[in-house]
Scaffold this motif. Structure first.
Motif, PDB file in Angstrom:
ATOM      1  N   ASP A   1       0.861  -1.181   0.000  1.00  0.00           N
ATOM      2  CA  ASP A   1       0.000   0.000   0.000  1.00  0.00           C
ATOM      3  C   ASP A   1       0.900   1.235   0.000  1.00  0.00           C
ATOM      4  O   ASP A   1       1.688   1.440   0.917  1.00  0.00           O
ATOM      5  CB  ASP A   1      -0.871  -0.036   1.258  1.00  0.00           C
ATOM      6  N   ARG A   2       0.820   2.041  -1.055  1.00  0.00           N
ATOM      7  CA  ARG A   2       1.714   3.202  -1.215  1.00  0.00           C
ATOM      8  C   ARG A   2       1.595   4.183  -0.055  1.00  0.00           C
ATOM      9  O   ARG A   2       2.598   4.661   0.464  1.00  0.00           O
ATOM     10  CB  ARG A   2       1.414   3.955  -2.520  1.00  0.00           C
ATOM     11  N   ALA A   3       0.379   4.507   0.349  1.00  0.00           N
ATOM     12  CA  ALA A   3       0.193   5.479   1.423  1.00  0.00           C
ATOM     13  C   ALA A   3       0.770   4.957   2.734  1.00  0.00           C
ATOM     14  O   ALA A   3       1.450   5.699   3.462  1.00  0.00           O
ATOM     15  CB  ALA A   3      -1.286   5.814   1.587  1.00  0.00           C
ATOM     16  N   LEU A   4       0.538   3.686   3.017  1.00  0.00           N
ATOM     17  CA  LEU A   4       1.059   3.098   4.236  1.00  0.00           C
ATOM     18  C   LEU A   4       2.589   3.040   4.198  1.00  0.00           C
ATOM     19  O   LEU A   4       3.253   3.319   5.195  1.00  0.00           O
ATOM     20  CB  LEU A   4       0.475   1.697   4.432  1.00  0.00           C
ATOM     21  N   ALA A   5       3.143   2.701   3.041  1.00  0.00           N
ATOM     22  CA  ALA A   5       4.603   2.651   2.901  1.00  0.00           C
ATOM     23  C   ALA A   5       5.216   4.024   3.155  1.00  0.00           C
ATOM     24  O   ALA A   5       6.234   4.137   3.843  1.00  0.00           O
ATOM     25  CB  ALA A   5       4.976   2.147   1.502  1.00  0.00           C
ATOM     26  N   GLU A   6       4.599   5.069   2.638  1.00  0.00           N
ATOM     27  CA  GLU A   6       5.123   6.421   2.858  1.00  0.00           C
ATOM     28  C   GLU A   6       5.002   6.829   4.319  1.00  0.00           C
ATOM     29  O   GLU A   6       5.892   7.487   4.863  1.00  0.00           O
ATOM     30  CB  GLU A   6       4.412   7.427   1.950  1.00  0.00           C
ATOM     31  N   GLU A   7       3.923   6.434   4.974  1.00  0.00           N
ATOM     32  CA  GLU A   7       3.771   6.730   6.398  1.00  0.00           C
ATOM     33  C   GLU A   7       4.857   6.030   7.210  1.00  0.00           C
ATOM     34  O   GLU A   7       5.424   6.608   8.137  1.00  0.00           O
ATOM     35  CB  GLU A   7       2.387   6.310   6.900  1.00  0.00           C
ATOM     36  N   LEU A   8       5.159   4.780   6.860  1.00  0.00           N
ATOM     37  CA  LEU A   8       6.202   4.053   7.585  1.00  0.00           C
ATOM     38  C   LEU A   8       7.560   4.682   7.334  1.00  0.00           C
ATOM     39  O   LEU A   8       8.357   4.845   8.264  1.00  0.00           O
ATOM     40  CB  LEU A   8       6.218   2.581   7.207  1.00  0.00           C
TER      41      LEU A   8
ATOM     42  N   ALA B   1       8.148   7.799   6.709  1.00  0.00           N
ATOM     43  CA  ALA B   1       8.160   9.038   7.496  1.00  0.00           C
ATOM     44  C   ALA B   1       8.400   8.723   8.978  1.00  0.00           C
ATOM     45  O   ALA B   1       9.188   9.402   9.639  1.00  0.00           O
ATOM     46  CB  ALA B   1       6.841   9.788   7.315  1.00  0.00           C
ATOM     47  N   HIS B   2       7.755   7.692   9.477  1.00  0.00           N
ATOM     48  CA  HIS B   2       7.941   7.291  10.874  1.00  0.00           C
ATOM     49  C   HIS B   2       9.400   6.918  11.141  1.00  0.00           C
ATOM     50  O   HIS B   2      10.000   7.350  12.132  1.00  0.00           O
ATOM     51  CB  HIS B   2       7.022   6.124  11.213  1.00  0.00           C
ATOM     52  N   LEU B   3       9.970   6.108  10.256  1.00  0.00           N
ATOM     53  CA  LEU B   3      11.360   5.683  10.426  1.00  0.00           C
ATOM     54  C   LEU B   3      12.334   6.847  10.337  1.00  0.00           C
ATOM     55  O   LEU B   3      13.416   6.822  10.910  1.00  0.00           O
ATOM     56  CB  LEU B   3      11.713   4.599   9.400  1.00  0.00           C
ATOM     57  N   ALA B   4      11.934   7.901   9.607  1.00  0.00           N
ATOM     58  CA  ALA B   4      12.772   9.095   9.488  1.00  0.00           C
ATOM     59  C   ALA B   4      12.591  10.035  10.685  1.00  0.00           C
ATOM     60  O   ALA B   4      13.249  11.067  10.759  1.00  0.00           O
ATOM     61  CB  ALA B   4      12.443   9.826   8.179  1.00  0.00           C
ATOM     62  N   GLY B   5      11.683   9.692  11.602  1.00  0.00           N
ATOM     63  CA  GLY B   5      11.510  10.483  12.797  1.00  0.00           C
ATOM     64  C   GLY B   5      10.369  11.489  12.757  1.00  0.00           C
ATOM     65  O   GLY B   5      10.201  12.287  13.675  1.00  0.00           O
ATOM     66  N   HIS B   6       9.560  11.448  11.697  1.00  0.00           N
ATOM     67  CA  HIS B   6       8.424  12.367  11.597  1.00  0.00           C
ATOM     68  C   HIS B   6       7.234  11.806  12.371  1.00  0.00           C
ATOM     69  O   HIS B   6       6.874  10.642  12.203  1.00  0.00           O
ATOM     70  CB  HIS B   6       8.028  12.592  10.136  1.00  0.00           C
ATOM     71  N   VAL B   7       6.649  12.617  13.213  1.00  0.00           N
ATOM     72  CA  VAL B   7       5.516  12.183  14.037  1.00  0.00           C
ATOM     73  C   VAL B   7       4.228  12.461  13.280  1.00  0.00           C
ATOM     74  O   VAL B   7       3.978  13.579  12.844  1.00  0.00           O
ATOM     75  CB  VAL B   7       5.515  12.932  15.381  1.00  0.00           C
ATOM     76  N   THR B   8       3.442  11.427  13.090  1.00  0.00           N
ATOM     77  CA  THR B   8       2.138  11.560  12.441  1.00  0.00           C
ATOM     78  C   THR B   8       1.136  10.711  13.210  1.00  0.00           C
ATOM     79  O   THR B   8       1.523   9.785  13.917  1.00  0.00           O
ATOM     80  CB  THR B   8       2.173  11.068  10.961  1.00  0.00           C
ATOM     81  N   PRO B   9      -0.138  11.029  13.069  1.00  0.00           N
ATOM     82  CA  PRO B   9      -1.141  10.197  13.745  1.00  0.00           C
ATOM     83  C   PRO B   9      -1.156   8.811  13.156  1.00  0.00           C
ATOM     84  O   PRO B   9      -1.484   7.855  13.751  1.00  0.00           O
ATOM     85  CB  PRO B   9      -2.470  10.890  13.490  1.00  0.00           C
TER      86      PRO B   9
END
Length: 84
Positions: free
Chosen positions: A67-74, A76-84
Motif C-alpha cells: 500500500d503506497r500510502a502506508l509505505a510512505e507513512e512508515l 516518514a515514521h522511520l525518518a523520525g516524523h511524528v504523524t497520527p
C-alpha cells in the motif's frame, strides 16, 4: 431435592474469574497491581532490530503490492516524523 440443595451463583452479581485479573486494565479504584519496571535498554534494542531489518523493510515498502500510502507513512515514521 429442592432448589436450596444446590449452591446456584448469584445471577445479578458479576464475579471476575481469577484468571482474567492479570489482563485487566487498571482503573482508578481498581485492584492494586505490581509496579512495572521500565527496561532502560529497550529503546536501544528496538533501534538495533530496526537497523538489522532495514533492508528487508525497504524491500517490503518498495514492493508493488505494498500500500503506497502506508509505505510512505512508515518511511516518514522511520525518518523520525511524528504523524497520527
Amino acid at each position: 431435592m429442592n432448589a436450596t440443595d444446590f449452591p446456584f451463583p448469584d445471577e445479578d452479581t458479576f464475579e471476575m474469574p481469577a484468571s482474567w485479573r492479570r489482563v485487566v486494565r487498571r482503573r482508578r479504584g481498581g485492584p492494586p497491581r505490581t509496579p512495572v519496571t521500565v527496561d532502560g535498554g529497550a529503546a536501544a534494542k528496538v533501534a538495533e532490530w530496526t537497523e538489522r531489518a532495514a533492508e528487508r523493510t525497504e524491500r517490503s515498502l518498495a514492493d508493488p503490492e505494498s500500500d503506497r500510502a502506508l509505505a510512505e507513512e512508515l518511511r516518514a515514521h522511520l525518518a523520525g516524523h511524528v504523524t497520527p
